[in-house]
Design a protein around this motif. Sequence first.
Motif, short mmCIF file in Angstrom:
data_model
loop_
_atom_site.label_atom_id
_atom_site.label_comp_id
_atom_site.label_asym_id
_atom_site.label_seq_id
_atom_site.Cartn_x
_atom_site.Cartn_y
_atom_site.Cartn_z
N TYR A 1 29.15 -55.10 -4.44
CA TYR A 1 30.40 -54.74 -5.07
C TYR A 1 31.47 -54.85 -3.88
O TYR A 1 32.42 -55.41 -4.18
CB TYR A 1 30.39 -53.57 -5.64
CG TYR A 1 31.85 -52.85 -6.07
CD1 TYR A 1 32.30 -53.46 -7.31
CD2 TYR A 1 32.61 -52.11 -5.22
CE1 TYR A 1 33.71 -52.97 -7.71
CE2 TYR A 1 33.65 -51.70 -5.56
CZ TYR A 1 34.49 -51.91 -6.85
OH TYR A 1 35.49 -51.85 -7.24
N GLU B 1 32.40 -56.15 -24.87
CA GLU B 1 32.56 -55.49 -23.43
C GLU B 1 33.65 -56.34 -22.66
O GLU B 1 33.69 -57.47 -22.70
CB GLU B 1 31.31 -55.17 -22.77
CG GLU B 1 29.96 -54.31 -23.70
CD GLU B 1 29.10 -54.25 -22.66
OE1 GLU B 1 28.86 -54.84 -21.66
OE2 GLU B 1 28.07 -53.57 -23.10
N SER C 1 33.38 -58.45 -16.41
CA SER C 1 33.22 -58.06 -15.18
C SER C 1 32.28 -58.68 -14.19
O SER C 1 31.44 -59.07 -14.66
CB SER C 1 32.79 -56.55 -15.07
OG SER C 1 32.60 -56.05 -13.91
N ALA D 1 29.73 -55.86 -12.57
CA ALA D 1 28.69 -54.78 -13.38
C ALA D 1 27.38 -55.27 -12.85
O ALA D 1 26.73 -56.22 -12.92
CB ALA D 1 28.90 -55.26 -14.82
#
Length: 650
Positions: A202, A189, A192, A195
């Motif tokens: 965020y 993946e 990030s 995530a």
Amino acid sequence: MTSYFIQAFIYLCAAVIAVPIAKRLGLGSVLGYLIAGVVIGPVVGLVGAETLAIQHFAEFGVVMMLFLVGLELEPRMLWDMRHRLLGLGGLQVGLTTAIVMGIAIAFGVGWTIALAVGLIFSLSSTAIVLQTFNEKGLSKTEGGRNAFSVLLFQDIAVIPMLALIPLLALPELVEQAQQLMQQAAEHHEDLSLVAGLPGWGYTLVVIAAIASVVVGGHYLSRPLFRFVAASGVREIFTATALMLVIGIAALMSLVGLSPALGTFLAGVVLANSEFRHELESNIEPFKGLLLGLFFITVGAGIDFSVLFSQLFLVLGLTLGVMLVKATVLFALALIFRVKGSDRYLLTLSLAQAGEFGFVLLSYSSQNHVIPADIAQVLALVVAISMFLTPGLFIFFDKVVLPRFEDQANDREADTIDETGSVIIAGIGRFGQIVNRLLVANGVKTVVLDHEAGQIDNMRAIRIKSYFGDATRPDLLHTAGIEDAKLLVVAIDDPERAVELVHYVKHTYPKVRILARAYDRGHHYALRHAGADYMISETYHSALTLGTQALKDLGIHPFRAEQLRETFVETETRSKEMLYQAWKDNTEDSKFNATYRDLFIQLEEALSEEMKAERHSKQASSERGWTPPPKGYADVIEVLQQDTDDPMPNG
């Protein structure tokens, strides 16, 4: 490893062949790259499945381009252009998005897909437009500056677009995607930092990332660059520049933001750095190569099966999108009072979709906003509109620009209602200075120029001038050439200047003619036509700069001025001989081998003269002056004897 070498050779070979041919045909380098991609991809089939992966790598060229664009923009400049940035750029993005969305909804498309499509098509190609502007010298025009403002706003607007698109996800596409999540989980993946974070988390991470770029770029970059520069190893500075760009791009990707916009922000922060030019010179080659690779992959990635199966739909959408964008841009150009050919430059240059359209399409598909079949069609629309863009620039060059030039030239000459003792033909940068000096000393002048725009500019700053072609006898008569004492010829066209001098000298021999020469050959042609005094437009400025160079090299200022005068005197004595050699030659090219040999001999004599002057007994005296020695005069006399005979034709 061998396959990588072969693929790299194919891409580079295609670029090396296609781009020079496209440039020679006047199509521009961008279209050359796109054609190269089409040939090696869909046409010949030399490249295939790896094209998409290479395209992701090549998109880093866009990242580097925006970093370099940011380096050219100081924060104060952004503030100064805020009206065009927010007004013109903001209205273009907003109106285009709204109109495209409205049309899509009218054809039965869901509002979420329609909004995403509107956002995608509101963007134009920064890479194509800026590169074409630079190649054609349009960046400094009013239309070019306004287009840049729109492009800059579009690039900045990508950030909120990337934040908005995931909110438009379609439930049915999300459900289909969930069935594939288990398979995807088995594979690697993307890394990030955001995530699984809640909305507020965020937001904090994004703010922290942007702040780190701004603060680090302002406070930490300078010590780093000084440390690296102190090593004196150029490739390490190149590595540092690449490290900076790649690191910022990686950071932006980790927090889910656009890498291109992150590097653009870093470029703006570093715009005031003393290392800005060094950064530009190190990044520029990589940017150009990767951008070219990006355009090749765009051409190679076109799916002709989808194109042919839905040809009319794709072409209709492409022309429709370009028409909508052109209409919006033309209307905004009227509102913001962009005039003349600049209005059409703004309209035509931004009518296409852009490279960020591919990015947003991919992002929309990944976030289940646009179905894959629709995304394929939209990708073709973006690519074809980019293909058509160089054609729009050709249309502007060949059709629009000559039309406005003809309109300006077809303007009737002004009625000259006064006369003066001096007539000045041409009011460009050279003629303006002459005119200002004369007018300031009470001399009555009559100024003529055949460039309507230049006349309008002069009137705007209250310099009285008349539109008209000074080579026309009737205008010269109206301006009072019969009673004038002087005619100053300062027009830009060398041939027209010679024609004017020839006509006036033969028709009005009592008028003294002072003329500006473009170069040495033009100087001779003006003299041959009858000008009484000629001056090369760059002669005195170059002489002044050369004298300053002597001073900066440690020669005493008084001594430097002496050397300057010696140079002028010795060159003046040789000027007559060179003119006679030029005049006596009957060839079309006046600068034949005999002239060149004579010029070289005189230059050698000049060097000896200057050397003798520097080493004369009085050279150490700050007030002493040494006249040119007899030796140089002897050389002139010998050469003069050689040139008394008719010049040979060879």
